[in-house]
Write a protein that holds these residues in place. Sequence first.
Motif, PDB file in Angstrom:
ATOM      1  N   TYR A   1      -9.231  -5.423   1.312  1.00 19.64           N
ATOM      2  CA  TYR A   1      -7.964  -4.700   1.382  1.00 19.64           C
ATOM      3  C   TYR A   1      -7.957  -3.789   2.605  1.00 19.64           C
ATOM      4  CZ  TYR A   1      -4.034  -2.030  -0.549  1.00 19.64           C
ATOM      5  OH  TYR A   1      -2.839  -1.436  -0.764  1.00 19.64           O
TER       6      TYR A   1
ATOM      7  N   VAL B   1       0.660   1.274  -4.179  1.00 21.13           N
ATOM      8  CA  VAL B   1      -0.548   2.067  -4.407  1.00 21.13           C
ATOM      9  C   VAL B   1      -0.273   3.547  -4.145  1.00 21.13           C
ATOM     10  CG1 VAL B   1      -2.951   2.332  -3.829  1.00 21.13           C
ATOM     11  CG2 VAL B   1      -1.914   0.083  -3.738  1.00 21.13           C
ATOM     12  N   ASP B   2       0.241   3.794  -2.927  1.00 24.49           N
ATOM     13  CA  ASP B   2       0.557   5.177  -2.618  1.00 24.49           C
ATOM     14  C   ASP B   2       1.770   5.617  -3.416  1.00 24.49           C
ATOM     15  OD1 ASP B   2      -0.079   7.486  -1.337  1.00 24.49           O
ATOM     16  OD2 ASP B   2       1.238   7.107   0.361  1.00 24.49           O
TER      17      ASP B   2
ATOM     18  N   PHE C   1      -0.660  22.095  -6.917  1.00 24.19           N
ATOM     19  CA  PHE C   1       0.543  21.848  -6.132  1.00 24.19           C
ATOM     20  C   PHE C   1       1.269  23.139  -5.776  1.00 24.19           C
ATOM     21  CE2 PHE C   1       1.385  17.214  -7.028  1.00 24.19           C
ATOM     22  CZ  PHE C   1       1.657  16.894  -5.715  1.00 24.19           C
TER      23      PHE C   1
ATOM     24  N   ILE D   1       6.395  14.295 -11.991  1.00 26.94           N
ATOM     25  CA  ILE D   1       6.051  15.603 -12.545  1.00 26.94           C
ATOM     26  C   ILE D   1       7.085  16.641 -12.108  1.00 26.94           C
ATOM     27  CG2 ILE D   1       4.354  17.452 -12.457  1.00 26.94           C
ATOM     28  CD1 ILE D   1       2.202  15.300 -12.229  1.00 26.94           C
TER      29      ILE D   1
ATOM     30  N   PHE E   1      -5.722  14.837  -4.405  1.00 26.31           N
ATOM     31  CA  PHE E   1      -6.587  13.691  -4.722  1.00 26.31           C
ATOM     32  C   PHE E   1      -8.004  14.178  -4.993  1.00 26.31           C
ATOM     33  CE2 PHE E   1      -5.043   9.345  -4.363  1.00 26.31           C
ATOM     34  CZ  PHE E   1      -3.743   9.544  -3.938  1.00 26.31           C
TER      35      PHE E   1
ATOM     36  N   LEU F   1       6.097  24.232 -10.921  1.00 23.54           N
ATOM     37  CA  LEU F   1       6.241  23.411  -9.725  1.00 23.54           C
ATOM     38  C   LEU F   1       7.597  23.567  -9.058  1.00 23.54           C
ATOM     39  CD1 LEU F   1       4.690  20.005 -10.806  1.00 23.54           C
ATOM     40  CD2 LEU F   1       3.892  21.509  -9.012  1.00 23.54           C
TER      41      LEU F   1
ATOM     42  N   ALA G   1       0.907   7.154  -6.662  1.00 24.80           N
ATOM     43  CA  ALA G   1       0.487   8.553  -6.551  1.00 24.80           C
ATOM     44  C   ALA G   1       1.685   9.451  -6.290  1.00 24.80           C
ATOM     45  CB  ALA G   1      -0.546   8.701  -5.436  1.00 24.80           C
ATOM     46  N   ASN G   2       2.468   9.063  -5.275  1.00 22.98           N
ATOM     47  CA  ASN G   2       3.631   9.896  -4.952  1.00 22.98           C
ATOM     48  C   ASN G   2       4.630   9.901  -6.092  1.00 22.98           C
ATOM     49  OD1 ASN G   2       2.711  10.715  -2.486  1.00 22.98           O
ATOM     50  ND2 ASN G   2       3.634   8.995  -1.398  1.00 22.98           N
TER      51      ASN G   2
ATOM     52  N   THR H   1      -5.360   6.231  -0.697  1.00 21.00           N
ATOM     53  CA  THR H   1      -4.173   6.412   0.150  1.00 21.00           C
ATOM     54  C   THR H   1      -4.132   7.753   0.861  1.00 21.00           C
ATOM     55  OG1 THR H   1      -2.958   7.085  -1.792  1.00 21.00           O
ATOM     56  CG2 THR H   1      -2.719   4.810  -1.108  1.00 21.00           C
TER      57      THR H   1
ATOM     58  N   ALA I   1       3.629  12.280  -8.667  1.00 24.44           N
ATOM     59  CA  ALA I   1       3.961  13.639  -8.229  1.00 24.44           C
ATOM     60  C   ALA I   1       5.453  13.895  -8.395  1.00 24.44           C
ATOM     61  CB  ALA I   1       3.538  13.830  -6.781  1.00 24.44           C
TER      62      ALA I   1
ATOM     63  N   VAL J   1       4.380  22.156 -15.053  1.00 28.31           N
ATOM     64  CA  VAL J   1       5.486  21.389 -14.469  1.00 28.31           C
ATOM     65  C   VAL J   1       6.652  22.295 -14.099  1.00 28.31           C
ATOM     66  CG1 VAL J   1       4.895  19.216 -15.567  1.00 28.31           C
ATOM     67  CG2 VAL J   1       6.497  20.734 -16.687  1.00 28.31           C
TER      68      VAL J   1
ATOM     69  N   ASP K   1       0.832  -1.188   0.000  1.00 25.13           N
ATOM     70  CA  ASP K   1       0.000   0.000   0.000  1.00 25.13           C
ATOM     71  C   ASP K   1       0.873   1.246   0.000  1.00 25.13           C
ATOM     72  OD1 ASP K   1      -2.738   1.051   0.173  1.00 25.13           O
ATOM     73  OD2 ASP K   1      -2.012   1.946   2.028  1.00 25.13           O
TER      74      ASP K   1
ATOM     75  N   LYS L   1      -1.957  16.293  -0.079  1.00 21.63           N
ATOM     76  CA  LYS L   1      -2.380  15.031  -0.669  1.00 21.63           C
ATOM     77  C   LYS L   1      -3.896  14.967  -0.758  1.00 21.63           C
ATOM     78  CE  LYS L   1      -0.847  10.294  -0.368  1.00 21.63           C
ATOM     79  NZ  LYS L   1      -0.061   9.363   0.396  1.00 21.63           N
TER      80      LYS L   1
ATOM     81  N   LEU M   1      -5.451  -4.285   5.722  1.00 14.37           N
ATOM     82  CA  LEU M   1      -4.506  -3.241   6.095  1.00 14.37           C
ATOM     83  C   LEU M   1      -4.787  -2.725   7.485  1.00 14.37           C
ATOM     84  CD1 LEU M   1      -4.139  -2.208   2.610  1.00 14.37           C
ATOM     85  CD2 LEU M   1      -2.299  -1.693   4.165  1.00 14.37           C
TER      86      LEU M   1
END
Lengths: 99, 626, 526, 497
Positions: free
Chosen positions: D292, B577-578, C459, B588, D171, C323, B581-582, D234, B585, C320, B573, D167, D296
């Motif tokens: 899940y 998964v995370d 961001f 980018i 999201f 950022l 996402a990170n 997340t 980021a 970008v 996770d 975050k 977790l």
Amino acid sequence: MDPISFVYLAAILFAIGSAAVLTRRNAIVAFMGVELMLNAANLALVSFSRIHGEVDGQVMAFFVMVVAAAEVVVGLAIIIAVFRTRQSISLDEPAELRG
Amino acid sequence: MLDLSWLLIAVPLASAFVLLLAGKRANSWGHWMGVAASASAFLVGLIAFLQMISRPADDRAINVHLFEWIPGGEMHLDAGLLVDPLSLTFVLLITFVGTLIHIYSVAYMEDDANRRIFFAYLNLFVAAMLLLVLADSFLLLFVGWEGVGLASYLLIGFWNFKPEYATAAKKAFVVNRIGDIGLIIAMGLMFAAFGNLDFDTVFGGVSGASEATLTAIGLMLLLAATGKSAQFPLQSWLGDAMAGPTPVSALIHAATMVTAGVYLIVRSAAIFNGAPDARVVVAAVGAFTLILGAVIGMAKDDIKKALAASTMSQIGYMMLAAGLGPIGYAFAIFHLVTHGFFKAGMFLGAGSVMHGMNDRVNMRRFGALRAAMVVTWVTFGAGWLAIMGIPPFSGFFSKDKIIEAAFVGEGWQPWVFGLAALIGAGLTAFYMSRLFFMTFHGKARWEDDQHPHESKLMMTVPMIILAVGSAFLGLILASGDRFVDWLEPVTGHAEHGEPVIAPMVLIIATLVLVAIGIFVAWRKYGVADVPIEAPAASLITIAARNDMFQDSVNRAVFQRPGQHLTRTLVYADAAVVDGAANGTAAGIAKTGEVTRKMQTGQVRGYAATMLVGLVILVIIVVQGGL
Amino acid sequence: MTFVTPTIEWAPLIPMMIVLGAAALGVLLEAIIRTPATRRVVQFILSIAALLVAAGAAVLQWATLDGAGTIVMNGMITVDRQSLLWQIIILLFGIFGAMLFASRTSAGESAFTPLGASVPGSQDETIARRKGFELTEVFPLALFAVGGMMLFTSVTDFIFLFVALEVFSLPLYIMVAVSRRRRLLSHEASLKYFLLGAFSSAFYLFGAALLYGATGQSSYEGVALVVQQTASTDPLLLTGAVMVIVGLLFKLGAVPFHSWTPDAYQGAPTPVTAFMAAATKAAAAAALLRIVYTTFYTLGWELSWLFWAVAIASMVLGTVVALVQTDIKRMLAYSSIAHAGFILVAFGGFSSQALSALPVYLVTYGVATIGAFAVVTQVRERTEDGSIGGEATRLGQWAGLGKRSPLLAGAMALFLLSFAGIPLTAGFIGKFQAFSAAIDGGAWVLVLIAVLASAASVFFYVRLIILMFFTDVPEGAEEAVEVDHSPLARAVVVLTMILVLVLGIVPGWFLDAANNAAVLLIGVAG
Amino acid sequence: MFPFLTVLIALPAVGAAVLWALPTQARGRVREIAIGFTAVELILAAVMFLQFDRDAAGTFQFAETHSWIPQIGTSWALGVNGIGLSMVILAVILTPLAILAGWREDRDVKKRTNYLALILLSQAFMVGIFVARDVFLFYVMFEAMLIPLYFLIGMFGGLQRRYAAVKFLIFSLVGGLIMLVGVIALYFQGPGGPQGFLTDNLTGIDFSTTTERLIFLAFFLAFAIKAPMFPVHTWLPDVAETARVGTTALLVAVLDKIGTFGMLTLCLVLFPDAARWAAPVIIVFAVISVLYGALLAIGQENMLRLVSFTSISHFGIMVLGIFAFQQTSIEGASLYMFNHGLSTGALFFVVGFLIARRGSANISDFGGLQKVVPVLAGTFLIIGMSALALPGLSPFISEIMVLVGAWGAVPVAVAFATVGVVLAAVYILWMYQRVFTGPTAKGLKKTRELTLRERLVAWPLIGLMLILGFFPAIAINYLREPAQDIVSIVSVEEAGS
């Protein structure tokens, strides 16, 4: 001579002008490149005017010349201001603003 | 009184609430209130019973509507009670045995600072158990089902400052939950097939359902029953559950809650009648567990764990009976009732012994307690005789019928089930005698600080009453098929099948096996010296001592992989998964850093970018696309 | 060949005439009034008055517009609601700009060098500063720029558009160069801006010449008629069209013609940046809009490649690179590049909705931009002797601003949220309109990319908010940053804040105006 | 008629403004003022609840429609049906409790004022979202709500709060902005005009298949992130770990319901065909979420993270119920939305009490508390039991309605989801065991028993769960008809398909 040849010439001049801007380090020369491009446009206008058989394009060229002159004034002023500070008119040198 | 049968549940429940909320000020009277609540429930049940038997036999099912419960568009379910012979049987068993155990506990838990909470939990259990048996729908039954699970959890973990007790409590709850999956899925199946979850709708709709559906429902109900009733493969929690105070073991883990699975199956007789395959599985589970429990029981040195194994085994008998179908339902319940008495009595006896022995449970350190604890010895003895099925003790009447019924049928089934039941009887005799002799006979093997003594009256009286029940209840109920007839409206008429071996032969065979069992046990544990340390033994004994390695198996098959899975997922996770996402980021931002370098600050470079851009755009546009 | 003297309808030109006239008058006043302090006041009042009167006149024209509008000088200029709306928008930016130009720190310093001709760091400069010189020429220059931009939005002739382009560009080149502090950077910025501006002007002009060659026409309408009639697409025409559009994209600051933006934004005096960022983009968008929707509308399919490519490139690159910026002005510059991309998204579907959407977008963007830069002018470094120094534009210096000045930090947060397009701020309405236009035209894929870029852009907007609100002032740096109280700049901040909120919450009136303006007097679309 | 809904939205917003407008020296009683506002809000909502016509729970009541920005087709259109009503009630109940739970959090008056004002502001948006009857208005509230929440997370809380706040925002915005594309596209599919965003006007549109699916996905993604479902969950554990417990409680208990609420009232109603098309995949993800999240949760060391993972698991069950398209499962899911709010809200609060005592949320820092603080232990256990859906506590009925109701449509998914029931027992009891049982951990011998204030926070919720646990009819009567309407819309097959 076919007037279309002058259009090709104009295009070549435009290309030379932009090449000058891209390649020359000297601000004045680069600026002259820009002027060359403007005049290439003028030449094109006049040639097209001739092709179309009217004077509109020639009148436009006059407008452009006036504007170009004004632009020269401002441009040179700026270049001189830069020169007085840096004692150089290299385009590559002032590059603190970046990133 | 029948309309007031909701009081059965409400009174103990209210008492539980009061006790939980009253705090320390209830210390002085709390336990008596608990006893009173249980006793009054018994009273209500008794009156209801008396009213019931005054009614004609075909009018003995009363629906008591309580309140609008789930007024859904499709699932429209009211909370209601079904008072019929089956539920009343349980009501009486629960409240009677329950009340006795309440009384016993007053003395047993005397020294515990949290006695009132113990009684609150006991009351809660009684309320939930009554709800379980009185519910008129599977969903309401499930409420009680979970309620007894909660009470069991709370009571097993009553002394949860000991970590292993807390673990045992959790284990019991979790294993039960696995069984609950079965009940939930069964309800899903029923709802999809019949459109509602109340008994009337479900049982009324059985005739229209396919056998496959019924088999599926039956198997799922069996799964639920194995959880609650500690049958294979969900039997592992029961031994650990002995961590609870002994009255709890007597009430919940011997007499009542663990038999809920049997109740569920008998209650769902209509479904199992239509699903013979499911029935075979029920019987097989029962037969297997009865042997398994007996084998484990033979190796245990902890008196409570030995009794727990025995409970497992006895419930195996009931399951086996229930799995036999119409010929067995009534006997399953019969055995359940008698077992409720004698096993509760023996647990209370065990508690009494522990009381006298500073809470020690290792039978190798007992011996010769007969003299010090006469009442206990006698009452325990009654239970011992009952469980072995020595006539005329109650176990004889109930168990013998099951053995006989197990031999009824065609093909391989009667032989397998019947022999299992028969052999089980012999094993039972051995391990119960072993327990009995190790505890009360032989030489005293006490540690130095022990001063065994008989327990107080408050404890012995319930034991005596239960002993009397163990002795005579079977005879009373069996005479004239009284009990079977009483249950007939629920279980249906039990066709008398002919066993493949003559009944008389079976009785004799059983008794012979029992006698052998007692004899061997007497030689080994009554006459011979019992070593204080468990001697090295055969593989099978070691396995039995370790509950057939059930915990190891569970650990290897479920727990370890589960832990690995959990750990992997926690890692995944964060990382995957995370991380996606990170990572996006970060990607980018990285792109930004790289792109930023293109902004060199060189004006000629800028001009070049522009020119290149122009050329590309001109090409794109003139070409009419990329 | 007879030469017909054109009859000129002066009335529709009045707003522009007022501004350009006042600019000329301002130049005259430079010569007449000797005292710098008086000159500053007079110039400021003149500018504001001229801009307000012009705005009044424009509004009046809007109200009394006869039919769809007026064509002036044989189609050289078209004054219709579309152009009037843009003129009003630019005048509004001009007013805010003039207020920022006139604003001075509590130490009495303006944003401009006292003597533009002095060499940075020289004796002259010191003397000029000590004598209290003021570079009040910026006011007439600004008026010229505003006038030129107004013209830019109304011109409907390719050659005349070139003239207008230069009229508003040339003053800007100079204004970029006259920063009070960091003059070297200012010069550098100006030089780059000028050279690239001239370069792109040449592109534009050559494109216009090619268009003339391909069609024999120089007015939008004339070219449009030929374009419509030409069945096959003429490479000459297309090349001309692309070059013309590229000239405008340069002013818009779209990738790959964006390179000047960060450098010029950072180097220029902040009030100039504010004005330039808001007004130039508006003028460029207005002109682009008119050209595309009058002349090249029928080339929609061919040009959509261009708009998609440039829009995506702008959004992605702007986002970008923003950022990773550490300087606020530069970050806002890259954000403006991304916004140029969003503006181009509205063109993506070639929907006529763009005609009403773009004025809304540019107003919402411009107001927030001016407001944001106005905030930047007020967050200052403190010099060693305790007086107020230059602007604190490093991001780190903004840490804990929320504690120092809740108003400025709150305003900045609001502007940033508006940039990000969060509902209940003006920016959301702008984005909503622009995206609506694109989706109406079927370009939802482009919009999808746009929203993802928007999300990413959050961001860096948010990073500044974090610094301002969630971060404490660094230990030992409590004294390093000072919040300046200059009434005019404060007024700009408050006014823009109000506008951002009003346009975000009750934008109906403005949307009505934009809808009314969504008609082009001459044109294929709309 | 009294404009209940507008007032319910405006009142907390006004409260926030009042708090901020107070001069610093007058801020001594900000907590009382804030509680006062939420109390009035609660009373108003209660009056509204009483006036709500239960027999017409499927219709939008207290409807108000005012023109807002007719140019883009949006109106200030409010109204509640039974589902919306239940969510509003949930919001107004939990907000004062959240304030009460965080009563002692701030010493600094300025900080305290900011916190409370932001809480009030989020309440305004929460209510707004649940009563919006206009897709644009819904969207505006949906996005605008992020701002107070962003500040709540970013300004108050633990070390990682800035990271968590960003975050959360990113999201939510990714989902929200993609939804914006859907919102705009939806408008063009609808009748348009000055009221083109009214949900009524957008219901029953005859889409082309692809369009409908794309718009559906745009909406669904936003709601899935909000809910949150695997694999876009997340942000939640990170936020829960670091934000204030009051914030997290509101976030998970109320705000995240927007996800399921949106699926239920927008995705299913506006795009029934696409919803049916996507249901199989969504159900797979829902089941994954159930398992899940539960697995977790078992693996967490931090109680706040643990609870947030349990929510992911529970949201999976709700989504399963919604996309099974069964009357009972949808009733169950909407009931679960309410009950889960009570249960998880209470769980976060009580974990907050523990953290306030220990200064740590790590389970391993606790042990044996039951002996020291039996009342706290009991409170925790009851609330924990509600999280594992024990009968007698309200989440049970909803969970069982989902599972049993959905079986007929998606048996395999339900079979997997029931495993979550077992896992729920594992994570709750495992947490209870480690925190409360065994020998008392060092330094906890003098732990304070549950205070009166804390009882006032936790016990009303327990009371509500018990009442609704025994008498769920109270709530179901409000949800039956909305569910019926939704089912009737979503179960009508497109003509010819």
